[in-house]
Design an enzyme around this catalytic site. Structure first.
Site, PDB file in Angstrom:
ATOM      1  N   GLU A 102       2.480  27.197   4.935  1.00 30.76           N
ATOM      2  CA  GLU A 102       1.321  26.604   5.619  1.00 30.76           C
ATOM      3  C   GLU A 102       0.208  27.657   5.734  1.00 30.76           C
ATOM      4  OE1 GLU A 102       0.015  23.772   6.889  1.00 30.76           O
ATOM      5  OE2 GLU A 102      -1.625  25.015   7.669  1.00 30.76           O
TER       6      GLU A 102
ATOM      7  N   GLY B 166      -2.797  16.542   1.836  1.00 27.98           N
ATOM      8  CA  GLY B 166      -3.953  15.736   2.173  1.00 27.98           C
ATOM      9  C   GLY B 166      -4.287  14.645   1.168  1.00 27.98           C
TER      10      GLY B 166
ATOM     11  N   ASP C 251      -7.640   4.173   6.232  1.00 26.80           N
ATOM     12  CA  ASP C 251      -7.843   5.502   5.660  1.00 26.80           C
ATOM     13  C   ASP C 251      -9.283   5.750   5.202  1.00 26.80           C
ATOM     14  OD1 ASP C 251      -5.154   5.639   6.050  1.00 26.80           O
ATOM     15  OD2 ASP C 251      -4.607   5.954   3.941  1.00 26.80           O
TER      16      ASP C 251
ATOM     17  N   GLY D 235       0.795  -1.234   0.000  1.00 29.93           N
ATOM     18  CA  GLY D 235       0.000   0.000   0.000  1.00 29.93           C
ATOM     19  C   GLY D 235       0.823   1.276   0.000  1.00 29.93           C
TER      20      GLY D 235
ATOM     21  N   HIS E  26      18.292   4.011  34.728  1.00 30.58           N
ATOM     22  CA  HIS E  26      19.097   5.221  34.742  1.00 30.58           C
ATOM     23  C   HIS E  26      20.461   4.915  34.160  1.00 30.58           C
ATOM     24  CE1 HIS E  26      20.588   9.115  36.132  1.00 30.58           C
ATOM     25  NE2 HIS E  26      21.676   8.485  36.517  1.00 30.58           N
TER      26      HIS E  26
END
Lengths: 465, 465
Positions: free
Chosen positions: B200, B266, B307, B40, B440
């Site tokens: 933008e 988009g 989607d 895809g 840590h």
């Protein structure tokens, strides 16, 4: 002066406990040997400076593959002096920030050796100050153990307190001990072009029962590929100095000539000469302070954390235990000390991370285990990053689905493992992990893939019947 | 041929669902346009190739600071052809592995457009095969949206299907859209030496309500520092081609000359021409398939994922929804679709990761929030790695202690955020996180520090009264 809590030792554990106690409203004081030792071994001579150098080594390894990203490096020069300066600057910054932060919060640091006079009194030798306190937390850490036959001199034979003074890369060095210290420095020095011989007494690197053999073997293969001369089941039998170089005899019969030796051979708890015997704080035969699950010693208002409570000498064990101790002083019983839940993370040619039980340990404890293993080889993010070596292993109790252990070798293993640490601490089962949410592409996906392997059974390249 | 499940679309979501259904014992088939589109958009024209290039950019940024690690790079040359070859090789490897793996498992892939004939029949156009099936999962993904006034031609004006054909770095380029695609490519090309203008329309980069303004601002500052010409509240008003270059007019009155334009503006769901209307699968006005919380469409044996179910177009949303759908077919109701719990991760000059609610969203929903913010500036591992910029933000419901959202900007944010995703999914409160175990030094420590800030109240440089 009177306090709620006096913490003897402002290393990682003491410091974290102090800030935590302050948050919880206690009046706290630190006692620490000197302004130069604030932060303890981890900060000044341990994980922080070594992780800095390790990042340089990691960058060099990345650089060696940069051409795959259209980046051609024509010429490179390496220099220990600059590396050491950058490293020391980070250590200094953290140490000074520690002190400034304590000062702003109004937590005093008294300099000198802290000696217990009675169960509510700490005498600070050097400053000649006596502190009265309701609670005491012992966080005095550990020191390098000596090898009688290989005495560290800080010139040709270095222990991990001394190695930081090196300002030029040796041509060839020998590292004694294939534990965390040994494999970390072997990688660092090798990537900076040093010929490294790594000698380990046992039959594997990282010879800890908490780390699966698969992790050790995987790391050993990579170190060898990078050119480290790994000698297992071997030890140094003698050495002599000739023309400014060391001729070292190894038990396999060989003799290697090196410029220097680094000793990565363990540490001993600092529990002598601080009045423990006088006030009745009990120790075991190896010198560790005996504590209960809340880090309470045999004297009920005196607690201990970190390197002095068990041989698992990790900064974050100390930080966690310090908080467990403070919580108990405040009558909170939610958290208990737990060496098994401590992530063990080694930063070498791979990040090697382990938490909980290995498959062998789980079987010894009588569990019927399911084990899942997923390689990073097919992880898309790992492939994108050019770091598709390593694996995620999950050890799960078949009967309950409880996660018993997780062992990750590979990119950012030291961060990834926390996902499993939290779930283990919360007693969340593998089926939850198998159906949780993971971003794509991410290294974290290999964890869910592994959980699915365990929960639904392995999906393999073999066609099902 | 008869199947339990036919999946229309073998992208990330479809493929993951197919493997999951196979694991759960279903007889599965994939329908996919062609052998070249298996995997895809994410694999072939999206996250996988862009993350490869981003890793190169990240390496270049690391290189620029390598001198701090005693590594002096004397000369460097950059080359898009080699970068693209490495990238395409990773994509090809993953795609071919996908196919081989399906074959070994015995899951067929039928090539051609899948068209629903009735609720149990998928016709594969091109292969001229008709598949009968009990369930159908629609996973057809999305396509680049067009800009009428800036038509992509694949020569000077590229959309995100076309940008991969570029083989030489332009000197100067303009990117339209400051969303995920825009900020990722702005960073990539900038680090490889391209002059980038980023335009933008809205007043911030990453203008999504799910991402806090703080994250956007922090990223914008860094991009500017790296030399990206960021233009907010601006749009392209026209362009002309002159001497092989583009003269682009911007709404702020300026004109910039560039070699090419990239459109990051988009995508639209692929829900046309596949028979949805004919079998009664309902869509909303924007073309998204209407689904319930189990990803079931208006036709009960037909499901949809990814989607085509909502504008949140993330590969892992599709992968998760695909598994939710398959689980529901198998009468498992444990998991439901949940866009809020999906981590949103952008790989730009920082990794920017968000999950759950922002502070603004939480307030709009009526929560009384506690917000903790901890900088990586004082995180020792971040300092060691020379990446001490960024922060962890936690948004917590004051009343219950529930974690409502987490927003991380900085090193490995895309991996770190999973720790919080799992805990949010398990409904575990911030007090647990505040007392969990962290190694840590680790970047993960900043998460516990942040949880402590929220749970115990902020500890600050101001002395308490």
């Amino acid at each position: 002066m009177e306090f709620d809590l006096v913490i003897v030792g402002a290393g990682s554990g003491g410091y974290e406990a102090g800030l935590y106690a302050y948050r919880r409203g206690m009046k706290v004081a630190f006692v620490e040997l000197s302004p130069e030792t604030v932060g303890g071994s981890c900060l000044n001579r341990g994980c922080i400076p070594s992780k800095y150098m390790r990042h340089g080594a990691y960058l060099l390894e990345k650089l060696s593959k940069a051409q795959n990203y259209g980046i051609k490096v024509e010429k490179l020069s390496l220099d220990l002096r600059t590396l050491a300066e950058g490293r020391d600057q980070v250590v200094l910054t953290i140490r000074e920030n520690f002190k400034k932060f304590a000062q702003k919060l109004g937590i005093p640091i008294f300099y000198g050796r802290g000696i217990l006079k009675d169960k509510n009194t700490v005498y600070v030798e050097g400053s000649d100050i006596t502190l009265k306190t309701r609670y005491i937390l012992l966080a005095t850490g550990s020191s390098c153990a000596d090898l009688k036959d290989l005495p560290a001199d800080g010139k040709r034979i270095f222990n991990t307190d001394q190695i930081w003074s090196l300002r030029e890369f040796p041509r060839r060095m020998l590292i004694v001990g294939g534990g965390a210290v040994g494999v970390e420095f072997a990688y660092i020095f090798r990537m900076y072009g040093v010929d490294v011989v790594l000698v380990e007494l046992l039959d594997r690197l990282l010879p800890s029962p908490d780390i699966p053999e698969e992790s050790s073997r995987y790391l050993a293969r990579k170190l060898k590929r990078l050119g480290v001369d790994v000698r297992l089941k071997a030890k140094v039998t003698g050495y002599s100095e000739e023309d400014g170089r060391l001729k070292v005899s190894i038990s396999d019969g060989s003799v290697v000539e090196v410029d220097c030796i680094l000793l990565g051979v363990g540490r001993k708890p600092n529990t002598e000469g601080i009045g423990l015997e006088e006030v009745g704080v009990e120790k075991d035969s190896r010198g560790f302070v005996k504590v209960n699950e809340y880090c309470q010693t045999s004297v009920e208002n005196i607690y201990a954390c970190g390197d002095i409570t068990s041989p698992l000498m990790l900064a974050h064990k100390s930080m966690y235990e310090g908080k467990v101790a403070v919580s108990h002083m405040l009558e909170d019983r939610d958290n208990v000390r737990n060496d098994k839940l401590m992530p063990k993370i080694i930063y070498s040619a791979y990040e090697v991370a382990s938490v909980g039980l290995t498959e062998d340990q789980a079987e010894d404890e009588g569990y019927d285990c399911a084990v899942g293993v997923v390689s990073f080889m097919s992880n898309p993010k790992a492939m994108d990053d050019g770091e598709d070596e390593g694996f995620v292993r999950l050890v799960v109790d078949k009967q309950t689905g409880n996660i018993l252990g997780c062992h990750i070798v590979g990119p950012h293993a030291g961060e990834l493992i926390h996902q499993v640490v939290h779930l283990m601490k919360a007693n969340i089962r593998v089926d939850f992990l198998a159906s949780s949410i993971f971003s794509h592409p991410s290294l974290s996906e290999s964890i869910v893939q592994c959980a699915m392997e365990v929960h639904y059974g392995p999906i393999s390249w073999v066609k099902r019947g």
